[in-house]
Design a protein around this motif. Structure first.
Motif, PDB file in Angstrom:
ATOM      1  N   SER A  23       0.832  -1.201   0.000  1.00 12.58           N
ATOM      2  CA  SER A  23       0.000   0.000   0.000  1.00 12.58           C
ATOM      3  C   SER A  23       0.877   1.266   0.000  1.00 12.58           C
ATOM      4  CB  SER A  23      -0.974  -0.007   1.177  1.00 12.58           C
ATOM      5  OG  SER A  23      -0.255  -0.033   2.378  1.00 12.58           O
ATOM      6  N   GLU A  24       2.026   1.205   0.686  1.00 16.94           N
ATOM      7  CA  GLU A  24       2.947   2.349   0.614  1.00 16.94           C
ATOM      8  C   GLU A  24       3.440   2.545  -0.813  1.00 16.94           C
ATOM      9  OE1 GLU A  24       4.944   2.397   5.097  1.00 16.94           O
ATOM     10  OE2 GLU A  24       5.752   1.050   3.587  1.00 16.94           O
ATOM     11  N   SER A  25       3.774   1.435  -1.444  1.00 13.03           N
ATOM     12  CA  SER A  25       4.275   1.509  -2.805  1.00 13.03           C
ATOM     13  C   SER A  25       3.223   2.102  -3.750  1.00 13.03           C
ATOM     14  CB  SER A  25       4.687   0.116  -3.264  1.00 13.03           C
ATOM     15  OG  SER A  25       4.887   0.103  -4.636  1.00 13.03           O
ATOM     16  N   MET A  32       8.365  12.428  -3.525  1.00 11.79           N
ATOM     17  CA  MET A  32       7.827  12.595  -2.166  1.00 11.79           C
ATOM     18  C   MET A  32       8.945  12.391  -1.152  1.00 11.79           C
ATOM     19  SD  MET A  32       4.267  10.581  -1.984  1.00 11.79           S
ATOM     20  CE  MET A  32       2.818  11.072  -2.874  1.00 11.79           C
ATOM     21  N   ARG A  33       8.741  12.962   0.036  1.00 17.64           N
ATOM     22  CA  ARG A  33       9.747  12.780   1.087  1.00 17.64           C
ATOM     23  C   ARG A  33       9.384  11.594   1.981  1.00 17.64           C
ATOM     24  NH1 ARG A  33       9.702  18.128   4.197  1.00 17.64           N
ATOM     25  NH2 ARG A  33       7.501  17.727   3.821  1.00 17.64           N
ATOM     26  N   VAL A  34      10.408  10.854   2.371  1.00 17.96           N
ATOM     27  CA  VAL A  34      10.228   9.786   3.352  1.00 17.96           C
ATOM     28  C   VAL A  34      11.317   9.933   4.408  1.00 17.96           C
ATOM     29  CG1 VAL A  34       9.129   8.038   1.892  1.00 17.96           C
ATOM     30  CG2 VAL A  34      11.611   8.306   1.827  1.00 17.96           C
ATOM     31  N   THR A  45      15.879  12.638   6.017  1.00 21.68           N
ATOM     32  CA  THR A  45      14.801  12.881   5.080  1.00 21.68           C
ATOM     33  C   THR A  45      15.313  12.498   3.704  1.00 21.68           C
ATOM     34  OG1 THR A  45      14.167  14.780   6.346  1.00 21.68           O
ATOM     35  CG2 THR A  45      13.278  14.617   4.125  1.00 21.68           C
ATOM     36  N   GLY A  46      14.587  11.650   3.027  1.00 17.53           N
ATOM     37  CA  GLY A  46      15.016  11.268   1.691  1.00 17.53           C
ATOM     38  C   GLY A  46      13.960  11.630   0.674  1.00 17.53           C
ATOM     39  N   ILE A  47      14.378  11.653  -0.589  1.00 18.17           N
ATOM     40  CA  ILE A  47      13.435  11.901  -1.680  1.00 18.17           C
ATOM     41  C   ILE A  47      13.313  10.615  -2.479  1.00 18.17           C
ATOM     42  CG2 ILE A  47      13.124  13.148  -3.864  1.00 18.17           C
ATOM     43  CD1 ILE A  47      12.695  15.042  -1.667  1.00 18.17           C
ATOM     44  N   VAL A  48      12.094  10.184  -2.723  1.00 17.79           N
ATOM     45  CA  VAL A  48      11.889   8.966  -3.498  1.00 17.79           C
ATOM     46  C   VAL A  48      12.310   9.215  -4.940  1.00 17.79           C
ATOM     47  CG1 VAL A  48      10.195   7.291  -4.315  1.00 17.79           C
ATOM     48  CG2 VAL A  48       9.951   8.330  -2.042  1.00 17.79           C
ATOM     49  N   PHE A  49      13.240   8.388  -5.409  1.00 18.25           N
ATOM     50  CA  PHE A  49      13.745   8.579  -6.763  1.00 18.25           C
ATOM     51  C   PHE A  49      13.210   7.509  -7.711  1.00 18.25           C
ATOM     52  CE2 PHE A  49      17.096   8.690 -10.075  1.00 18.25           C
ATOM     53  CZ  PHE A  49      17.016  10.043 -10.378  1.00 18.25           C
ATOM     54  N   LYS A  50      13.015   6.290  -7.171  1.00 19.16           N
ATOM     55  CA  LYS A  50      12.562   5.203  -8.036  1.00 19.16           C
ATOM     56  C   LYS A  50      11.725   4.237  -7.207  1.00 19.16           C
ATOM     57  CE  LYS A  50      14.419   1.816 -11.220  1.00 19.16           C
ATOM     58  NZ  LYS A  50      15.609   1.011 -11.493  1.00 19.16           N
ATOM     59  N   GLN A  65      10.795   4.708   7.691  1.00 14.79           N
ATOM     60  CA  GLN A  65      10.147   5.036   8.963  1.00 14.79           C
ATOM     61  C   GLN A  65       8.773   5.638   8.760  1.00 14.79           C
ATOM     62  OE1 GLN A  65      12.146   7.584  11.625  1.00 14.79           O
ATOM     63  NE2 GLN A  65      13.219   5.908  12.638  1.00 14.79           N
ATOM     64  N   GLN A  66       8.696   6.518   7.776  1.00 15.78           N
ATOM     65  CA  GLN A  66       7.482   7.316   7.667  1.00 15.78           C
ATOM     66  C   GLN A  66       7.411   7.974   6.294  1.00 15.78           C
ATOM     67  OE1 GLN A  66       7.513  10.246  10.757  1.00 15.78           O
ATOM     68  NE2 GLN A  66       5.578  11.131  10.143  1.00 15.78           N
ATOM     69  N   ILE A  67       6.214   8.162   5.795  1.00 17.04           N
ATOM     70  CA  ILE A  67       6.021   8.956   4.573  1.00 17.04           C
ATOM     71  C   ILE A  67       5.675  10.368   5.014  1.00 17.04           C
ATOM     72  CG2 ILE A  67       4.606   9.270   2.498  1.00 17.04           C
ATOM     73  CD1 ILE A  67       4.184   6.261   2.454  1.00 17.04           C
ATOM     74  N   LEU A  68       6.331  11.372   4.430  1.00 22.01           N
ATOM     75  CA  LEU A  68       6.159  12.727   4.959  1.00 22.01           C
ATOM     76  C   LEU A  68       5.243  13.614   4.120  1.00 22.01           C
ATOM     77  CD1 LEU A  68       9.891  13.257   5.913  1.00 22.01           C
ATOM     78  CD2 LEU A  68       8.018  12.868   7.509  1.00 22.01           C
TER      79      LEU A  68
END
Ligand code: ADP
Ligand code: ZN
Ligand code: ZN
Length: 816
Positions: A23-25, A32-34, A45-50, A65-68
């Motif tokens: 469901s996260e995927s 988006m930031r995670v 804080t990371g940025i989803v690249f792929k 840990q978390q979707i921001l």
């Protein structure tokens, strides 16, 4: 199995892969930031690249840990641009992320220590351990407690942090999840129950025994009748003279209703927009030509002499793009981003203009970011310095790069070492947008591209109003010295012209180049000059504070009385800086006001503004300054420009020194006579027959271009060849020497004679680190991609050698 590759804001060669649920995927989108765990205890804080289904082979993927975010904060085009920057400028996506995102978007999970930017710290007064921490903050925007534990190599670091706090050098931020807080403003309105006239009368009657409360209600009426706008609590307090406790009791009674509106920190308060100016025939012709050029070329160079009215031409192009509902990016060197220009554009476009500036706070920058991201009307035109290429544009129609020759579009440190003009061309391509480069003194690169038919080319040769180009006179100061016609650094000719200009009530600019020619103390007996203990440079004398300073590392000591080598007290002041020119000007013209504009006098958020405004308003008659003065400022009343010494610029050891001198002197000359009277420029030099000065005095750009290009062909320099500079750094000279020799030798296997060095730069040691440079020249027909692959491969073999691991390597592509 579901995975994401995440960019985190540290320089890692590869992206890290994390595991997510189905469901996260499904929910996640690129950009988006995670929040992700990293190493033993860190969270980034990371940025989803792929988003993909391939488990990493080398390690077990951790869970996020978390979707921001609900929506991407970085759009697809930006991610493409980040990728391009990382490939082209040989840096990591993490480096790009750090530079691109406002700090407020990068959440941290622990206490965060940041530098206090509001305070200038005298680094010589810091103890060793304090300095180490403070110095680390020059390279990293924030540190965690455990980073400091690592830096100082001891566990109890709180005492150091406390001492730095006492000195106001740092700021400690506690665990903050969302650092950006929108600014809320309190408003009040009358409770809806009183909207009927009868109930209102009743209310006023009821309040007759509370006259102060009654006054507040009456004021509310009169103000809202007048402005027809929501009423701020602060305004109501001011208008009615009532205290806020009275307003509070009205709110408590339910008579008034309180509400909040989110407002922007950066607000435009102007009223109606002004009509744009009617172009003169030359401007009109240029405008038409630009539009035609844009049919063939994505990028066009506008070469218009100083004060030809380029800005008004840009304004017309902006109008067109806005009509199509597309966005405009207007790039300028940081220093040229003054209220002068901002106001000029706001008069035309009102609140459509957003400004993006490094001197703005993080909050202010987030606001601009969000307006651009949502393609809001408030940020249709972004006026910004180089980092504004990172904003989340949705649909750019035009990028203007004004003063495109300016060096400050290139970021030197830290990575990404990008050039904003060149990156703008790539960004425009992604948006199918056009780029207009503007300058009175184009860079050889852009002029070359125009000649090669890669860029369109348009000229304006006349100043607006047909004001003549300033009359430029070269003054031979060798001759003047011989004939004893110099007073300090002023020739008799300069004094004559200054006297006349002041008598006419006009203003003067005196230009003194800072670079390489600041005052240095030299012993008359033994010739020794005081050196920086950390760098291989002489210390610079700052008369005003009676200090010796290092311009490379910030080292400061008090002015010495005796020579450190021989003890002699005969110390001489060699070279001269802006301070000394200011002093001398004051002595020569005691009845006039002299001001100074350089790095020392322009600190703080409104540093430049104050000086520029006081000069504009003619509170200052003579303004002494460094290259800062050359950045496209439009003063109305300057008749005379004096260049105190042209030679030190020309002699600077850099292959671009001649090009730069031409640009600088012509730009500073361009500040003279912009309104109606013809301006006058005096250039003092030991070498009046120097080709560059001859070309400057006849405003002969093409002559300069041809001659410089001959050199660039002969010596294989840009723009004919591309080049990449590799800098190695280490505190141990031998180590850096051995490492540099190894690397250069390996590079030669690939690139043969196109490898130069290793060489020690003119200043071989900075902050106790020895430097070595290797230069790689890349012919146009050689594949840039393959070249870079080879360099990266060698770089990897380099670091596999145990002895070299502690050597730091910096790659600088194009190396402006
Ligand atoms: P540049 O950017 O080429 O140095 P500017 O755009 O700053 O020149 O123009 C120089 C001055 O001439 C400015 O004060 C500007 O307001 C004025 N100006 C330029 N074009 C016009 C015009 N079409 N009508 C009225 N004033 C103009
Ligand atoms: Zn001495
Ligand atoms: Zn130093």
């Amino acid at each position: 199995m579901y995975f994401i590759d995440v960019i985190i804001p540290i320089p890692l060669k590869r992206l890290f892969t994390y595991r997510v649920t189905k469901s996260e995927s499904d929910f996640l989108k690129r950009g988006m930031r995670v929040a992700v765990p990293f190493g033993k205890s860190k969270v980034y804080t990371g940025i989803v690249f792929k988003i993909h289904n391939d488990a990493p082979t080398a390690y077990e993927a951790k869970d996020i840990q978390q979707i921001l975010d609900n929506q991407p904060v970085v759009n697809e085009k930006q991610l493409d641009l980040w990728q391009w920057i990382s490939d082209y400028y040989l840096c990591t996506l993490g480096d790009v992320m750090r530079a691109a995102l406002p700090n407020a978007f990068i959440l941290e999970s622990e206490t965060n220590i940041i530098k206090n930017k509001e305070k200038t710290i005298d680094e010589s007064e810091l103890k060793d351990d304090e300095f180490l921490v403070y110095d680390a903050l020059h390279h990293q925007s924030s540190l965690k407690i455990h980073d400091i534990v690592n830096i100082l190599d001891k566990n109890n670091v709180l005492s150091v942090i406390n001492r730095l706090l006492d000195k106001d050098a740092i700021i400690v931020e506690e665990e903050i999840y969302e650092k950006y807080k929108p600014k809320l403003v309190r408003y009040v309105k009358l409770n809806a129950t009183y909207s009927a006239e009868a109930s209102l009368h009743q209310l006023l009657n009821d309040l007759s025994r509370a006259p102060k409360q009654r006054d507040v209600i009456m004021t509310l009426f009169s103000v809202s009748a007048k402005t027809k706008k929501p009423i701020k609590v602060t305004d109501l307090v001011a208008e009615s003279g009532a205290s806020s406790s009275i307003i509070k009791s009205l709110i408590d009674k339910g008579v008034l209703e309180e509400y909040h509106i989110q407002t922007d920190r950066v607000q435009y308060s102007g009223e109606e927009n002004e009509a744009t100016k009617t172009l003169n025939a030359y401007q009109e012709k240029a405008l038409v030509e630009i539009k035609i050029a844009f049919k063939t070329f994505n990028t066009t160079l506008l070469h218009g002499v100083t004060s030809s009215g380029k800005t008004e031409v840009y304004v017309k192009l902006i109008e067109d793009v806005l009509k199509q509902g597309r966005q405009v990016l207007y790039l300028l060197p940081e220093i040229a981003l003054t209220t002068q220009l901002i106001t000029r554009l706001q008069n035309y476009f009102g609140e459509k203009v957003a400004v993006f500036h490094s001197k703005y706070s993080s909050h202010e920058r987030v606001e601009v970011w969000n307006h651009v991201l949502s393609n809001s009307a408030k940020a249709q035109i972004v006026l910004g310095a180089r980092s504004s290429i990172f904003l989340p544009f949705k649909d750019l129609g035009l990028i203007i790069v004004d003063e495109e020759h300016e060096q400050s579009f290139k970021q030197f440190d830290p990575a990404p070492r990008y050039h904003a003009r060149d990156t703008a061309v790539v960004l425009a391509h992604m948006h199918k947008s056009k780029v207009l480069l503007g300058s009175a003194t184009p860079s050889l690169e852009s002029f070359f591209n125009a000649k090669q038919n890669k860029y369109g080319f348009v000229e304006i040769k006349q100043r607006y109003n047909n004001v003549l180009m300033p009359d430029i006179e070269l003054v031979d100061i060798k001759e003047k010295h011989k004939k004893k016609l110099m007073r300090g650094h002023f020739s008799d000719r300069l004094i004559e012209e200054m006297t006349e200009t002041l008598a006419e009530g006009q203003q003067i600019i005196l230009f003194q180049n800072r670079r390489g020619f600041s005052p240095i103390i030299e012993c008359n007996t033994c010739g020794h000059s005081p050196q920086c203990p950390n760098c291989d440079v002489s210390l610079t004398y700052h008369q005003y504070r009676k200090q010796l300073r290092c311009h490379y590392c910030g080292y400061v000591s008090v002015m010495i009385k005796n020579c450190a080598a021989c003890g002699s007290s005969e110390l001489d002041n060699k070279g001269f800086g802006t301070e000394q020119i200011e002093e001398e000007a004051k002595m020569l013209f005691p009845d006039h006001k002299v001001g100074r504009m350089d790095l020392d006098t322009t600190r703080g958020k409104y540093g430049y503004e104050k000086i520029i405004t006081s000069f504009e308003q003619q509170e200052v008659d003579i303004l002494v300054g460094t290259q800062m003065l050359t950045k496209g400022l439009d003063f109305r009343n300057v008749k005379l420009v004096g260049v105190m010494n042209a030679d030190n610029m020309l002699n600077f050891p850099d292959f671009r020194a001649h090009e730069r001198s031409f640009q600088l002197i012509l730009q500073v000359s361009g500040r003279a006579g912009r309104t109606d009277k013809r301006g006058k420029v005096l250039i003092q030099t030991y070498n009046p027959y120097h080709n560059i000065l001859q070309q400057v005095s006849t405003n002969n750009y093409v002559g300069m271009y041809k001659e410089q290009m001959d050199d660039r062909y002969n010596f294989k320099y840009p723009p004919v060849y591309k080049q990449i500079k590799i800098t190695l750094k280490h505190k141990d000279f031998n180590k850096v020497e051995v490492a540099a020799n190894w690397l250069a030798k390996s590079l030669r296997l690939f690139f043969k004679d196109n490898v130069l060095g290793p060489e020690s730069p003119p200043i071989a040691r900075i902050r106790n680190q020895f430097h070595k440079n290797i230069l790689i020249k890349i012919p146009k027909q050689q594949s840039l991609v393959k070249t870079k692959e080879a360099i990266i491969k060698l770089n990897n073999s380099f670091f596999s050698i145990k002895d070299f691991r502690s050597v730091k390597i910096i790659l600088n592509v194009d190396n402006f």
